[in-house]
Design an enzyme around this catalytic site. Structure first.
Site, PDB file in Angstrom:
ATOM      1  N   ASP A 100       7.291 -23.891  -3.603  1.00 56.86           N
ATOM      2  CA  ASP A 100       7.000 -23.353  -4.927  1.00 56.86           C
ATOM      3  C   ASP A 100       6.424 -24.363  -5.921  1.00 56.86           C
ATOM      4  O   ASP A 100       6.368 -24.086  -7.120  1.00 56.86           O
ATOM      5  CB  ASP A 100       8.276 -22.739  -5.524  1.00 56.86           C
ATOM      6  CG  ASP A 100       8.751 -21.552  -4.722  1.00 56.86           C
ATOM      7  OD1 ASP A 100       7.890 -20.740  -4.325  1.00 56.86           O
ATOM      8  OD2 ASP A 100       9.963 -21.437  -4.462  1.00 56.86           O
ATOM      9  N   ASP A 158       2.550 -15.532  -0.511  1.00 55.29           N
ATOM     10  CA  ASP A 158       2.807 -16.117  -1.833  1.00 55.29           C
ATOM     11  C   ASP A 158       2.238 -17.535  -1.963  1.00 55.29           C
ATOM     12  O   ASP A 158       1.855 -17.967  -3.047  1.00 55.29           O
ATOM     13  CB  ASP A 158       4.322 -16.224  -2.124  1.00 55.29           C
ATOM     14  CG  ASP A 158       5.134 -15.031  -1.692  1.00 55.29           C
ATOM     15  OD1 ASP A 158       4.734 -14.348  -0.728  1.00 55.29           O
ATOM     16  OD2 ASP A 158       6.186 -14.790  -2.290  1.00 55.29           O
TER      17      ASP A 158
END
Ligand code: GLY
Length: 382
Positions: A100, A158
């Site tokens: 992330d 993602d």
């Protein structure tokens, strides 16, 4: 000012007033989803305890909103708060536990550098980019999502929106290694995640010994063969940027296929349900964040698409999405959020009809980038 311009201008003014209010109320906490109109908060000091489905990957977005507010208003109080919060997430630049880093460091440090030109932001973004690079697995040609670097073959759609950190650092430094990893990851995603009809898989597990696909499935979508709408949004935005930086024609074709799937399968008002294939449609929830992400990605796509007719189509679409969101999806004062009806995670029943901080961020980013409908000499680029 025409009607559309008024809608956008009002929406941005409203977003700015909400940011100002939130800034006073939240202090040093990071909002991630609303529950009964109140932000659930992530305290940055706890981030090391993070679990996969919680909000710690979201802490860069609130900072990004502060930077956008500063950019639009030039009010130093937004800048001061953005600096303060950047300091709080900075220690994570060294952690490669999860993929992330782009979500965390792009809206905070890269946008912060672009706006202030302060070298501090660039230095931190570079370190974070190195941590992200270290999750790249040569065997499978992709950045893995989480888990032990030697053992995890887990990849997700993602991750395409963690690549902006790498493209940005490449642009700033000219160092080929960032470009190479971003390019290879995008190429692998293009090869395995996109279905014939332009929809996307959510997660793929690779066999690290053979480099072959072991399993294609979903963690947040309706089922393994469905198309999770936020994943489609991450793909659209991620491939638009991949084309912008790499000028690889296949990436352009890919983002066109993904965008066409979205356009063909969204609602007449251009928003989508949380998953394009939920059999409960129309009696199921929407995910406004998927629309906001898609709108922002299409603004970039319209700026780099060389075909004029297609570029016009991609330019028109964000306006339509933003108009719908601005007219029908904004919260009133009973919620601390800006954009309503986002779905964080239906599968795990987390904040399924809420304001989501990343939905708020991409909505605002799209408003700012698309210049809320102003054309000609009044138009400025974010
Ligand atoms: N991990 C990003 C998302 O939930 O959309």
């Amino acid at each position: 000012m025409n009607t559309a311009e008024k809608v956008y201008k009002q929406a941005l003014d409203y977003a700015l007033s909400k940011i100002e209010k939130n800034m006073e109320e939240l202090n040093d906490s990071f909002p991630f989803v609303t529950v009964n109109g109140k932000w659930e908060l992530c305290k940055e000091e706890d981030w090391d305890l993070e679990i996969f489905s919680d909000g710690y990957w979201c802490n860069g977005f609130w900072i990004g909103m502060l930077w956008l507010a500063y950019k639009v208003t030039k009010n130093n109080k937004f800048k001061r708060k953005a600096y303060e919060l950047c300091k709080l997430i900075e220690p994570r630049k060294n952690s490669n536990k999860i993929h992330d880093l782009g979500f965390l460091f792009y809206p905070s440090f890269c946008v912060g550098y672009d706006i202030t030109k302060d070298g501090y932001f660039k230095r931190v973004a570079l370190t974070a980019a190195d941590s992200l690079l270290s999750r790249f697995n040569d065997e499978i040609g992709a950045i893995t999502v989480s888990g032990d670097l030697q053992e995890s073959g887990l990849t997700a759609i993602d991750t395409m929106m963690n690549l902006p950190l790498l493209w940005w650092v490449y642009e700033k430094t000219g160092n080929q290694k960032y470009y190479d990893v971003a390019y290879k990851h995008a190429a692998t995603t293009m090869q395995h995640f996109i279905r014939e009809d332009g929809s996307t898989y959510h997660v793929i597990e690779f066999d690290l010994d053979t480099g072959q696909v072991k399993r294609k499935y979903t963690l947040q979508g309706y089922n393994d063969e469905s198309c999770w709408s936020r994943g489609q949004g991450w793909g659209i935005y991620g491939f638009a940027l991949a084309y912008k930086y790499a000028k690889e024609k296949e990436f352009l074709i890919t983002v066109g296929r993904l965008a066409n799937y979205y356009i063909a399968n969204c609602l007449p008002n251009y928003v989508t349900y949380w998953d394009f294939n939920d059999p409960e449609i129309p009696n199921t929830i929407k995910d406004s964040s998927a629309a906001a992400i898609t709108a922002s990605g299409l603004v970039d796509l319209s700026n780099v698409e060389p075909d004029k007719t297609r570029a016009e189509k991609y330019e028109e679409m964000p306006y339509k999405i933003l108009e719908t969101l601005s007219k029908n999806y904004l919260a009133d004062n009973s919620s601390q959020g800006i954009l309503l009806h986002g779905c964080f995670d239906k599968t795990n029943n987390i904040a399924t009809d809420s304001s989501l901080i990343f939905g708020n961020y991409y909505y605002m980013e799209a408003l700012v980038k698309s210049n809320f409908g102003f054309k000609g000499k009044d138009r400025w680029r974010y």
